[in-house]
Design an enzyme around this catalytic site. Structure first.
Site, PDB file in Angstrom:
ATOM      1  N   TYR A 181      60.818  76.215   9.654  1.00 46.97           N
ATOM      2  CA  TYR A 181      61.159  75.436  10.849  1.00 46.97           C
ATOM      3  C   TYR A 181      62.507  75.898  11.410  1.00 46.97           C
ATOM      4  O   TYR A 181      62.645  76.203  12.605  1.00 46.97           O
ATOM      5  CB  TYR A 181      61.211  73.948  10.481  1.00 46.97           C
ATOM      6  CG  TYR A 181      61.803  73.065  11.548  1.00 46.97           C
ATOM      7  CD1 TYR A 181      61.065  72.702  12.667  1.00 46.97           C
ATOM      8  CD2 TYR A 181      63.119  72.595  11.441  1.00 46.97           C
ATOM      9  CE1 TYR A 181      61.623  71.889  13.650  1.00 46.97           C
ATOM     10  CE2 TYR A 181      63.676  71.790  12.418  1.00 46.97           C
ATOM     11  CZ  TYR A 181      62.917  71.444  13.515  1.00 46.97           C
ATOM     12  OH  TYR A 181      63.480  70.651  14.481  1.00 46.97           O
ATOM     13  N   SER A 203      68.609  72.689  16.497  1.00 45.71           N
ATOM     14  CA  SER A 203      68.792  71.775  15.374  1.00 45.71           C
ATOM     15  C   SER A 203      69.965  72.209  14.514  1.00 45.71           C
ATOM     16  O   SER A 203      70.244  73.407  14.389  1.00 45.71           O
ATOM     17  CB  SER A 203      67.512  71.808  14.527  1.00 45.71           C
ATOM     18  OG  SER A 203      67.744  71.231  13.266  1.00 45.71           O
ATOM     19  N   LYS A 249      63.780  77.776  15.080  1.00 50.70           N
ATOM     20  CA  LYS A 249      64.858  77.294  15.956  1.00 50.70           C
ATOM     21  C   LYS A 249      65.894  78.404  16.169  1.00 50.70           C
ATOM     22  O   LYS A 249      66.376  78.615  17.272  1.00 50.70           O
ATOM     23  CB  LYS A 249      65.527  76.052  15.346  1.00 50.70           C
ATOM     24  CG  LYS A 249      64.635  74.824  15.337  1.00 50.70           C
ATOM     25  CD  LYS A 249      64.445  74.285  16.741  1.00 50.70           C
ATOM     26  CE  LYS A 249      63.456  73.150  16.803  1.00 50.70           C
ATOM     27  NZ  LYS A 249      63.115  72.761  18.174  1.00 50.70           N
TER      28      LYS A 249
END
Ligand code: UDP
Length: 248
Positions: A55, A31, A59
C-alpha cells in the site's frame, strides 16, 4: 495486486484523462506511511521516504509520478497531502467509516467492539519503548482533514504553487491504550482488550510536524482525541452496522 490496480493504474489513467482535457490541477491523498519507520519524530516533509508495505509503495510511486509530471510540464499544480491517522466521523452522525470485513485499523475495530460486534480488541505490541508500551500515532479528526483539503484547493489557485507536499496531522502522538481509554470515556462502554505481539511492519511512534501546513496552507487541526471519539461514537451508536443491515 488490488492496491496496484486501484492506486497506481487508476491514478495513471486519471492523469491521462486530465491531460487530455487540459485539467492540470490535482490534490493527491498520500499517506504518512511514506515515512516508513521514521528515525525520529515529528516527521517533517523533507524526511527520507520509504515503503514498508505494498500500500505504502503505491502511495510513494504516485508521489514520484506527480513530481515527474510537474518537472516535465510546470503548468501542473499538484498538492500532495500526507495524511496521518484519520478517525472520528461527521458530527451529524450520518457520515462515518464502515469498513468491509475485519477492520485493519485501530479505531474502526474499537468502534465495532463498543457496539458489540466483536468481543475484544487485540492490542498489537505492548513492549514498545513508549510511555505505556503501545504504538503511538498522530490521530486526526476527519473534519479537520476535510478542512485541510479546502486549504489545499485554495493553495492551487496561488500562481506560485507548483508541486508541493504537506503533512495533515495534529503534531501530537497518542498511544493505543490512550485511544482506548478516550473511547471508553466517550462511549461509556468497556472495551475488553487482548494483548498480543507486535504486528509485522508496524512502526513504534509516528507523528507529524504541522509547521509547513500552518505556515503555507494557513491550516491547523482544531479537534483533539476526545472530540474524535465523541463524534465516532455518535456515528457508531446511531449506525452500529454502518450503512449495512444487521441481518446480513
Ligand atoms: N492496532 C492494534 N490493534 C488493532 C489495530 C491496530 O493494536 O486491531 C495498533 C497498531 O499496532 C498501531 C495503532 O494501533 O500501533 C494504529 O494502527 P492503524 O492500523 O490504525 O494505523 P497505522 O499502523 O497504519 O498507522
Amino acid at each position: 495486486m488490488v492496491y496496484y490496480n486501484n492506486n497506481l493504474i487508476g491514478t495513471i489513467v486519471l492523469f491521462e484523462v486530465m491531460a487530455a482535457h487540459g485539467c492540470k490541477k490535482l490534490v493527491f491523498s498520500s499517506s504518512a506511511t511514506v515515512y516508513g519507520w521514521p528515525k525520529k519524530v515529528p516527521c517533517t516533509e523533507e524526511f527520507p521516504l520509504s515503503a514498508v508495505n505494498p500500500y505504502g509503495r503505491t502511495k510513494l510511486y504516485v508521489e514520484e509520478i506527480c513530481r515527474d509530471i510537474y518537472h516535465a510540464d510546470s503548468e501542473w499544480k499538484i498538492t500532495l497531502l500526507r495524511y496521518f491517522n484519520p478517525v472520528g466521523a461527521h458530527p451529524s452522525g450520518h457520515i462515518g467509516e464502515d469498513p468491509r470485513g475485519i477492520p485493519n485499523n485501530l479505531m474502526p475495530f474499537v468502534q465495532q467492539v463498543a457496539v458489540g460486534r466483536r468481543p475484544a480488541l487485540t492490542v498489537f505490541g505492548t513492549d514498545y519503548s513508549t510511555s505505556d508500551g503501545t504504538g503511538v500515532r498522530d490521530y486526526i479528526h476527519v473534519v479537520d482533514l476535510a478542512d485541510g483539503h479546502i486549504a489545499a484547493l485554495r493553495k492551487l489557485d496561488d500562481p506560485k504553487t507548483g508541486c508541493e507536499v504537506f503533512n495533515l496531522g495534529t503534531g501530537k502522538g497518542t498511544s493505543v491504550f490512550e485511544m482506548v481509554t478516550a473511547f471508553e470515556k466517550a462511549s461509556g462502554k468497556k472495551i475488553p482488550i487482548v494483548k498480543a505481539g507486535r504486528r509485522p511492519g508496524d512502526a513504534e511512534t509516528v507523528y507529524g510536524s504541522t509547521s509547513k501546513a500552518e505556515k503555507e496552507l494557513n491550516w491547523k487541526a482544531k479537534y483533539g482525541i476526545d472530540d474524535m471519539c465523541r463524534d465516532q461514537w455518535n456515528w457508531a451508536s446511531k449506525n452500529p452496522y454502518g450503512y449495512g443491515d444487521s441481518t446480513k
